[in-house]
Design an enzyme around this catalytic site. Structure first.
Site, PDB file in Angstrom:
ATOM      1  NE  ARG A 103      11.079  24.542  -7.013  1.00 49.45           N
ATOM      2  CZ  ARG A 103      11.714  24.573  -5.855  1.00 49.45           C
ATOM      3  NH1 ARG A 103      11.729  23.490  -5.067  1.00 49.45           N
ATOM      4  NH2 ARG A 103      12.379  25.634  -5.477  1.00 49.45           N
ATOM      5  CE  LYS A 138      -1.749   2.595   4.276  1.00 50.81           C
ATOM      6  NZ  LYS A 138      -1.745   2.460   5.758  1.00 50.81           N
ATOM      7  CE  LYS A 170      -4.306  -4.303   3.089  1.00 51.62           C
ATOM      8  NZ  LYS A 170      -3.708  -2.954   3.193  1.00 51.62           N
ATOM      9  CD  GLU A 203      -5.941  -7.234   6.499  1.00 49.88           C
ATOM     10  OE1 GLU A 203      -6.862  -6.961   7.306  1.00 49.88           O
ATOM     11  OE2 GLU A 203      -5.580  -6.468   5.581  1.00 49.88           O
ATOM     12  CG  ASP A 225      -3.873  -5.125   9.165  1.00 49.13           C
ATOM     13  OD1 ASP A 225      -2.899  -4.388   8.942  1.00 49.13           O
ATOM     14  OD2 ASP A 225      -5.038  -4.696   9.243  1.00 49.13           O
TER      15      ASP A 225
END
Length: 286
Positions: A103, A138, A170, A203, A225
């Site tokens: 698995r 992410k 950011k 950013e 961005d």
């Protein structure tokens, strides 16, 4: 062996041990109940869906972590296009090892192959342009190492691994700090004092931000961005390769080629990982 390879293997060892402990607990009682511990056997990994294969080297390391005497035969390689019906590898080991690893190996390879397959689609979509496809943070907690490895196998590039290997300012950093100039001044001073080799990225949300960042001379890369392709092209022309450029936000397979056409250096896409669909694989006894 390079330091980065050593670091990868160390992180992989931790990941494998944690995943095995999570799955096995105090023992694989299904196998313990019906399979004698000294029985050996063979199995093969069957491809059940077209895609880009990823994680086969990880599978081999998982088996060898569990049982050093495992015999592993490769028929396909990481990054190779595979078709439903193909065999990726065969393995010979104690049956208890095969069942204990099954698995974990499928979870890793199915997820990684899905990410590699989607990444390859993005890379192929911008062929002919100089832009490079980047991943993001992410990722699935605890699985970042292999998700980013899958992006690399698919032909993309890895952005920073975590918060520790790049300064990336950011919108929230900028707003909490009180503006671009103050944030860059503090970041530059911090880097000089504590981590001279670390890169600084910041950013930009507007062309005015781009001007301010360029005038500071304290950033290595600008993240543009949520710029649409027209505005992005204007920003890239304004920057004129003085520092690296990165496009981020709102980019997908339908428009990624428009972004690459602007001449931006990097295109970062969180969807490479969080929108990827696993490829169907199965491990079957021979």
């Amino acid at each position: 062996m390079s330091k980065s390879v050593n670091q990868f293997d160390e992180r992989l060892h931790v990941l494998i041990n944690n995943a095995m402990a999570e799955d096995l607990g105090d023992g694989d009682h299904s196998s313990l109940a019906v399979i004698p511990s000294d029985v050996r056997g063979s199995a093969l990994l069957k491809i059940k869906q077209n895609g880009i294969l990823a994680g086969i080297e990880i599978a081999e390391k998982i088996f060898h972590t569990r049982e050093h005497s495992t015999v592993f035969h490769l028929y396909k390689h990481d990054g190779e296009a595979v078709l439903a019906g193909d065999t990726a590898f065969t393995v010979e080991a104690s049956v208890s090892t095969i069942l204990a690893c099954e698995r974990l190996i499928l979870n890793c390879m199915q997820r990684m192959s899905g990410i590699a397959s989607l990444t390859r689609r993005y890379v192929e979509a911008i062929q002919g342009f100089s832009s490079k496809i980047l991943d993001t943070r992410k990722t699935t907690p605890g699985f970042r190492l292999l998700e980013k490895e899958a992006v690399r196998i698919g032909g993309g590039m890895n952005h920073r691994f975590g918060l520790f290997d790049m300064i990336l300012l950011k919108d929230n950093h900028i707003d909490f700090c009180g503006g671009i100039a103050k944030a860059l001044d503090r970041a530059f001073d911090y880097a000089e004092k504590y981590k001279p080799s670390i890169k600084i990225e910041i950013e930009a949300r507007t062309l005015e931000d781009v001007h301010e960042i360029l005038n500071s001379g304290k950033a290595d890369r600008i993240m543009l961005d949520n710029f649409n392709p027209t505005l992005l092209a204007e920003a890239v022309q304004l920057i004129k390769k003085k520092i690296e450029t990165e496009a981020s936000g709102g980019i997908n397979l339908d428009n990624v080629r428009e972004y690459a056409a602007t001449g931006v250096d990097y295109i970062s896409i969180g969807a490479l990982i969080h929108q990827a669909k696993s490829i169907d694989l199965s491990l079957k006894a021979i």
